[in-house]
Design a protein around this motif. Structure first.
Motif, PDB file in Angstrom:
ATOM      1  N   LEU A  13      -8.112  -0.382  -4.447  1.00  0.00           N
ATOM      2  CA  LEU A  13      -7.023   0.184  -5.561  1.00  0.00           C
ATOM      3  C   LEU A  13      -6.179   1.535  -3.887  1.00  0.00           C
ATOM      4  N   PHE A  14      -6.467   2.495  -3.472  1.00  0.00           N
ATOM      5  CA  PHE A  14      -6.099   2.992  -2.107  1.00  0.00           C
ATOM      6  C   PHE A  14      -6.966   3.050  -0.971  1.00  0.00           C
ATOM      7  N   LEU A  20       0.117  -1.376  -0.289  1.00  0.00           N
ATOM      8  CA  LEU A  20       0.272  -0.154  -0.337  1.00  0.00           C
ATOM      9  C   LEU A  20       0.747   1.122  -0.193  1.00  0.00           C
ATOM     10  N   ASP A  21       2.290   0.691   0.936  1.00  0.00           N
ATOM     11  CA  ASP A  21       2.621   2.448   0.778  1.00  0.00           C
ATOM     12  C   ASP A  21       3.690   2.806  -0.659  1.00  0.00           C
ATOM     13  N   SER A  22       3.613   1.597  -1.987  1.00  0.00           N
ATOM     14  CA  SER A  22       3.979   2.104  -3.047  1.00  0.00           C
ATOM     15  C   SER A  22       2.500   1.460  -4.004  1.00  0.00           C
ATOM     16  N   ARG A  23       1.536   1.837  -3.564  1.00  0.00           N
ATOM     17  CA  ARG A  23       0.740   1.364  -4.794  1.00  0.00           C
ATOM     18  C   ARG A  23       0.667   0.757  -5.719  1.00  0.00           C
ATOM     19  N   SER A  24       1.370   2.643  -6.629  1.00  0.00           N
ATOM     20  CA  SER A  24       1.251   2.057  -8.311  1.00  0.00           C
ATOM     21  C   SER A  24       2.434   1.070  -8.661  1.00  0.00           C
ATOM     22  N   ILE A  25       3.313   1.243  -7.401  1.00  0.00           N
ATOM     23  CA  ILE A  25       4.318   0.572  -8.154  1.00  0.00           C
ATOM     24  C   ILE A  25       4.171  -1.307  -8.357  1.00  0.00           C
ATOM     25  N   GLU A  29      -3.158   8.109   2.613  1.00  0.00           N
ATOM     26  CA  GLU A  29      -2.589   8.619   1.859  1.00  0.00           C
ATOM     27  C   GLU A  29      -2.022   6.829   0.713  1.00  0.00           C
ATOM     28  N   PRO A  30      -1.467   6.533  -0.185  1.00  0.00           N
ATOM     29  CA  PRO A  30      -1.854   8.160  -1.470  1.00  0.00           C
ATOM     30  C   PRO A  30      -3.414   7.902  -1.395  1.00  0.00           C
ATOM     31  N   LEU A  89       0.090  -2.371  -8.028  1.00  0.00           N
ATOM     32  CA  LEU A  89      -0.069  -2.674  -8.691  1.00  0.00           C
ATOM     33  C   LEU A  89       0.406  -3.467 -10.302  1.00  0.00           C
ATOM     34  N   ARG A 105      -4.838   5.769   7.225  1.00  0.00           N
ATOM     35  CA  ARG A 105      -4.339   5.767   5.746  1.00  0.00           C
ATOM     36  C   ARG A 105      -4.851   6.560   4.972  1.00  0.00           C
TER      37      ARG A 105
END
Lengths: 443, 443
Positions: free
Chosen positions: A433-434, A127-132, A442-443, A134, A440
């Motif tokens: 997704l987020f 979750l801390d690097s969600r765009s990575i 963020e992001p 995924l 939490r």
């Protein structure tokens, strides 16, 4: 003057086109992100991540103008080559690269092993690097399945003559009341975020007969569990002219059946990636709340503490009971106690301590709450008064009933929970997704 | 144990079934809301409002067990009778009533003449009784058209391999920054409501290549105009691996063409009710921002006050110009000045004072803003610094670029504005179910 006249065909090809028989042996162009690189000396295997899946690209020394030495993980590239069959490659094809170009290059090595089949990374780190995170094929597949669920919901309801609506998320008063409301200032007026589209969808039944909405809802609940979110996507519908609240459960069963067929047909790749076996939706058992408690109490030697409440452990055991006794993945639990339901729930005329309402449990987890609503103006006002509630801020909602409403009911489905159970995850954040929870934002 | 196995056929019939040739002369049951009653003495005409439209029901003295004298506006009823052809009736059929029952009865006469073809009620009065005013056939039809637009958007993008996403509306920081942000407290932390899904959809391009979302956005703008809302539904998409920002405009043109065909096919009744002629989407002219200003200035003798800004009157005149010169309903205005666009907009390498971006005007009103985005990590950081902005709270957004992103771009469409222009309304509140503006927080 220049004109645009719609989408134009692209030279670059997508995975399903490449897999067509007539493509074998042809020279093509493809683009994608470099998912993994395996340097075997004279041969290098570069796997591209494309939107439909993975494509293996083979660089042989001397045959490509672009050298495999220049290729790095997480670049985006456009490659030229010939398509060949190879049973060992994903989807049974590979690209023998002859040239190409690098479109973009990252500035640092990836912080997570997204190219692996299973990442074995903690949920927090993902979750801390969600765009990575995924970008991993399995992580991504869960949200393709989620798309299929929403799509199935809408398409089935369109076919049943429901109208889609968009109701406001900022309002003057919450539908359910209580303390679980996010508050904000709206141009110097106090306002709240919608806990559900309940009032609005009921008001629209008098207009369109059948309505649905797929939109975010906001709950300021202080629960920090694996199944709670403070913002989630709610699949809501409301339908008029019902003969009984069974009509609502039948509609939901129809939705589930339609969606499972849609997933089987259009999301087969993702089901396979995740190893998902679709649940049985052909016949869903239906049991009264009090009967369910009794059955579970008897079979699992569990004392009934409170006959008017259902503990999470009891929900789980009801799921287990119906799996064991009927091989059922889902079960409708009906006739919830009146005091556990909101004021607008219709009480059972046969016993007003209970309501004409239901929850749908999927493997022992509540994924839907629904039921018949009160449609008589005076009955609604009596119930508001009996609960010691105020009618303040409910004028337009109540007026809707004053000016005539058909018998009706509806439900709300938690999208992330349904996805979680379908792909056999045990934390709802895995299929959000987020996620937004107590800690939490963020992001 | 009882089981549910999907939707069961209802005895009551819907309008399109009744219109089938084989139904003529048959005895059927129908339900609906009493839309209007016309008592002609020995004969009474009762018009039912059903979800697909109106049905004329004829009560002749002595032939019905249920007397027309009992029927009142805004009741909901279930009637039995035989279907007969009648060219003068809506849809060419009527029901000769033989019996039936009253399901529900209102407690007061309707406050608005919803049974009339045109209500001539003020917008304020309509909004003050939204759940009643929308019972009017013309008012309701606008929102059926709105459904068709959203449905067209999604279905077209599914066909173009976009993935649907659901991004959070509560966050720690706004995507665009500025003062137009609603603020709230989130478990003792400062939070904001999303102005757009911009950051999230870009982050997801690295995962799914192409993504879209149809969801509410929130703008705390203090504009009180006919075209501004403080909460609206945004149709957003973002796509990777573009060759130029023309790809984005082509995709939007494709969406518009697909949607007009869908409306023609599936929403013909509503188009007819509203007398809508669909706009031309076959070829949409494209003109540079500076050229458009010049053309309008010359043709309409208007001095250019600010070469880097477009006034609402200029937008209107650009619409007029392209209607007059090219008979165009839409026009893409490209290359907006960099200082009028957010930091993530890609500047034109040929002249960095302008951007690779566009607005789509529909009869002179902006309904879309879009463009190519910066995909290079360092370029993005340089532009943030050059604007004197802080990177605070943008870590995960920026990391997405650090770890590699394809060239990409996208757009956002205001659903209520597009609907307004399509049905030829002149106030966006007319095509918003429950508008939120400076003075309106209810219903």
């Amino acid at each position: 003057m220049e004109f645009l006249s719609g989408t134009t065909a692209k030279e670059t090809m997508e995975l399903h086109d490449l897999m067509a028989e007539e493509c074998i042996g042809k020279t093509v162009r493809v683009n994608g992100a470099v998912h993994s690189v395996r340097d075997m000396g004279e041969v290098s295997f570069v796997v591209l991540r494309k939107r439909e899946g993975l494509l293996q690209c083979v660089f042989e020394e001397g045959t490509s103008v672009l050298s495999a030495k220049e290729i790095r993980e997480a670049q985006t590239v456009e490659l030229t080559g010939t398509v060949e069959k190879d049973e060992r490659a994903p989807h049974g094809i590979e690209l023998r690269v002859t040239g190409g170009e690098i479109l973009t290059t990252p500035y640092a090595p990836l912080p997570l092993p997204v190219g692996k089949w299973k990442m074995s990374t903690s949920l927090e780190a993902k979750l801390d690097s969600r765009s990575i995170s995924l970008r991993n094929i399995r992580e991504r597949a869960k949200f393709r399945i989620q798309e299929g669920i929403v799509r199935g919901f809408r398409d089935f309801l369109y076919s049943q003559q429901f109208t889609e609506i968009h109701t406001p998320k900022i309002g003057a008063k919450g539908a359910e009341g209580g303390s679980n409301i996010f508050r904000l200032e709206y141009f110097h007026h106090p306002a709240v975020l919608a806990q559900s589209p309940q009032f609005y969808k009921q008001m629209m039944v008098g207009v369109f007969d059948r309505v649905f909405e797929t939109a975010p809802v906001f709950r300021a609940e202080k629960h920090n569990t694996k199944r709670h979110l403070n913002e989630y996507t709610s699949l809501d519908f409301e339908m008029g002219y019902i003969d009984s609240f069974h009509d609502i459960m039948e509609m939901e069963t129809g939705f589930l059946q339609y969606t499972m067929r849609l997933l089987e047909k259009e999301y087969a790749d993702e089901l396979k990636i995740l190893g998902v076996t679709l649940p049985d939706t052909e016949r869903i058992p239906m049991v009264r709340f009090d009967t369910a408690k009794q059955l579970v109490s008897e079979k699992y030697n569990r004392k009934i503490k409170n006959p008017y409440d259902l503990e999470p452990e009891e929900e789980t055991l009801i799921g287990q009971y119906f799996k064991e006794e009927y091989n059922a993945d889902f079960v409708f639990v009906t006739h919830y106690p009146s005091k556990k339901r909101p004021f607008y729930a219709m009480d059972d005329p046969a016993d007003p301590k209970f309501t004409l309402s239901f929850d749908l449990l999927f493997h022992g987890l509540e994924i839907t709450t629904g039921g018949q609503r009160i449609h008589d103006y005076q009955e609604l006002r009596r119930k508001i008064a009996a609960r010691g509630m105020s009618e303040e801020g409910m004028d337009q909602y109540l007026d809707t009933f004053k000016y005539g409403m058909p018998p009706h009911g509806g439900l709300g489905i938690g999208l992330e929970r349904l996805t979680m159970k379908l792909v056999r995850e045990d934390n709802v954040r895995e299929t959000t997704l987020f996620p937004r929870d107590l800690s939490r934002l963020e992001p």
